[in-house]
Design an enzyme around this catalytic site. Structure first.
Site, PDB file in Angstrom:
ATOM      1  N   THR A  47       0.851  -1.180   0.000  1.00 47.13           N
ATOM      2  CA  THR A  47       0.000   0.000   0.000  1.00 47.13           C
ATOM      3  C   THR A  47       0.892   1.236   0.000  1.00 47.13           C
ATOM      4  O   THR A  47       1.919   1.285   0.685  1.00 47.13           O
ATOM      5  CB  THR A  47      -1.012  -0.012   1.162  1.00 47.13           C
ATOM      6  OG1 THR A  47      -1.837   1.158   1.044  1.00 47.13           O
ATOM      7  CG2 THR A  47      -0.373  -0.067   2.530  1.00 47.13           C
ATOM      8  N   GLU A  48       0.495   2.230  -0.811  1.00 46.85           N
ATOM      9  CA  GLU A  48       1.349   3.389  -1.083  1.00 46.85           C
ATOM     10  C   GLU A  48       1.789   4.116   0.173  1.00 46.85           C
ATOM     11  O   GLU A  48       2.853   4.742   0.204  1.00 46.85           O
ATOM     12  CB  GLU A  48       0.611   4.415  -1.959  1.00 46.85           C
ATOM     13  CG  GLU A  48       0.240   3.950  -3.337  1.00 46.85           C
ATOM     14  CD  GLU A  48      -1.199   3.474  -3.375  1.00 46.85           C
ATOM     15  OE1 GLU A  48      -1.485   2.429  -2.750  1.00 46.85           O
ATOM     16  OE2 GLU A  48      -2.028   4.115  -4.026  1.00 46.85           O
ATOM     17  N   ASN A  49       0.938   4.082   1.199  1.00 45.21           N
ATOM     18  CA  ASN A  49       1.257   4.855   2.400  1.00 45.21           C
ATOM     19  C   ASN A  49       2.252   4.146   3.305  1.00 45.21           C
ATOM     20  O   ASN A  49       2.465   4.582   4.429  1.00 45.21           O
ATOM     21  CB  ASN A  49      -0.031   5.201   3.161  1.00 45.21           C
ATOM     22  CG  ASN A  49      -0.849   3.976   3.509  1.00 45.21           C
ATOM     23  OD1 ASN A  49      -1.180   3.185   2.634  1.00 45.21           O
ATOM     24  ND2 ASN A  49      -1.156   3.804   4.772  1.00 45.21           N
ATOM     25  N   SER A  89       8.339   3.961  -0.689  1.00 50.43           N
ATOM     26  CA  SER A  89       7.135   3.315  -1.195  1.00 50.43           C
ATOM     27  C   SER A  89       6.987   3.530  -2.700  1.00 50.43           C
ATOM     28  O   SER A  89       6.679   2.601  -3.450  1.00 50.43           O
ATOM     29  CB  SER A  89       5.906   3.874  -0.469  1.00 50.43           C
ATOM     30  OG  SER A  89       4.749   3.214  -0.908  1.00 50.43           O
TER      31      SER A  89
END
Lengths: 222, 243
Positions: A47-49, A89
């Site tokens: 997940t990008e975060n 990320s």
């Protein structure tokens, strides 16, 4: 016309994810793909975060709001989870380290152009990580209803909405068919057995290339 | 060396009208809510700071934290990737009324622009946004047969950051995915102000696990039990909070 539910489209997309793949699922509908991983063929989700290898949603009341996904929903950690900052990320994303990204779409063009971030100049524009995700993942797949709510084709000759990325999509899982993008054309790989090629062509905005073998799209009731 | 300050008001004292302020967090995770609220308190008491340019991934949610800062009328421009949330009414109304400026940046480009700002790299090329509306007016160059868009660094006067543990030198660790933009923003601001749940003596954090080295940090204030934005919003809280 018979069509697959969103759960069934997600199930079909999940079957193509090779065990051990690193996968990013777009927010909303694509998140469903995670729950249909074939047993023993689990992928690792990004997940990008800043979480790699996160787990399922926690029970209500057990949320840790520092453990969330890109859609800001609570997820969980599991053995092998890693945390990292945003620059790392997106190095995973743009640097070609992800195997698959599965995204939603407003429109996909036969040359692989994707429009999935803006429905036009009205309202508040928001892009998030969509424009990054379409570059770098080894495979960019789309899951979508075959047509819009008004019945218009979402698979088109050229996108009319603002683009997310140019020539980036390689496979589309729709409510009616599985279609590859090859050489700037839509190539039909699977279709629901109850639908004729002609019916499918009638709801597709660009010409379908029909190879010698087109498999039946068979999905369990979900 | 001791970078700790006594209270939140002292921590945000150096922020002036028109400054660019980076605010860490992704949604509520890693958002330095108490520093933001201290800045609002100062504005309510003195009328300053105002006309701020704020850099954050989002545009606030509900009526606390970043949303409350915007609602107070302190923000002239927002640089962000995703100005939508469960309750985005504060930003949405100002934006549609033309009373706040928005620079929309893809999330990975936003992160890399901040990293570049902190690393002394004035520009870089990325595949992201090539051929889209967000690349309009930006130079494009081809490398190994693919087209890339040139993006510029992003720097700030001040960064407001939330950490889990700080030592008095400013070495920081974060909690889970509350890390997100915080370490990058520490690097990209002339003055980085950190709220930390725990402040410990130098040596108390294992050097192997420090995420942000203290060279990137100027001020630290302890906030032992920080609010979480989601909890406040689930309680329909509005800033100033009721006691």
């Amino acid at each position: 016309m018979e069509k697959l539910s969103n759960n069934q489209i997600a199930w079909r997309a999940a079957q193509d994810i090779v065990a051990g793949s690193y996968v990013n699922l777009g927010i909303g509908f694509p998140e469903k793909v995670a729950q249909y991983q074939p047993k023993g063929h689990e992928a690792i989700f990004h997940t990008e975060n800043g979480i790699l290898n996160f787990g399922e949603s926690p029970k209500p009341g057990e949320e840790d709001w520092d453990v969330i996904n890109a859609g800001k929903k609570a997820v969980t950690i599991r053995p092998g989870t890693a945390f990292f900052h945003h620059a790392d990320s997106f190095a995973m994303v743009r640097g070609g380290h992800l195997d698959v990204a599965i995204l939603g779409a407003y429109e996909v063009a036969e040359n692989g152009d994707l429009a999935n971030w803006s429905t036009g100049p009205r309202g508040v524009p928001a892009v998030g990580g969509a424009m990054d995700l379409v570059h770098g993942a080894k495979r960019v797949a789309v899951i979508t209803d075959h047509v819009t709510k008004d019945g218009k084709p979402k698979l088109v000759k050229a996108c009319t909405l603002p683009l997310t990325g140019v020539g980036c999509v390689t496979r589309i899982y729709t409510s009616l068919a599985v279609i590859d993008i090859e050489g700037g054309r839509f190539v039909l790989r699977e279709k629901l057995p109850s639908i004729s090629v002609e019916d499918l062509q009638a709801v597709t905005g660009a010409e379908l290339v029909i190879p010698e073998t087109v498999a039946d799209l068979i999905v369990p009731e979900l | 060396m001791d970078k700790t300050v006594a209270d939140l008001a002292t921590a945000v004292a150096g922020i002036e009208d028109g400054m660019t302020v980076m605010i860490g967090g992704f949604g509520g995770a890693g958002s330095p809510i108490e520093l933001i609220h201290a800045l609002i308190d100062r504005f309510r008491a003195t009328g300053h700071p105002k006309a701020l340019t704020v850099v954050n991934n989002n545009a606030g949610n509900g009526h606390v934290g970043l949303a409350a800062l915007i609602e107070a009328g302190m923000v002239r421009k927002l640089i962000c990737s995703f100005p939508r949330s469960a309750d985005p009414v504060v930003f949405t109304e100002l934006y549609l009324a033309g009373r706040i400026e928005l620079e929309l940046v893809p999330q990975g480009t936003l992160a890399e622009r901040i990293r570049a700002g902190g690393a002394g790299i004035p520009a870089f090329y990325t595949p992201t946004s090539f051929g889209t509306d967000l690349a309009k007016g930006k130079p494009v160059e081809e490398f190994e047969g693919r087209s890339y868009v040139r993006e510029r660094w992003l720097k700030a006067d001040v960064a407001l950051v939330k950490a889990e543990t700080a030592d008095r030198h400013g070495n920081l660790t974060y909690r889970a995915a509350a890390r997100n933009f915080n370490p990058l923003m520490c690097m990209a601001a002339a003055q980085t102000v950190v709220q930390a749940s725990h402040i410990v003596a130098p040596g108390a954090i294992d050097p192997e696990v420090i995420v942000t080295p203290g060279i990137f940090v100027q001020k630290i204030v302890q906030v032992s039990h920080p609010h979480q934005e989601e909890d406040l919003n689930r309680a329909n809280a509005t800033y100033p909070l009721e006691a």
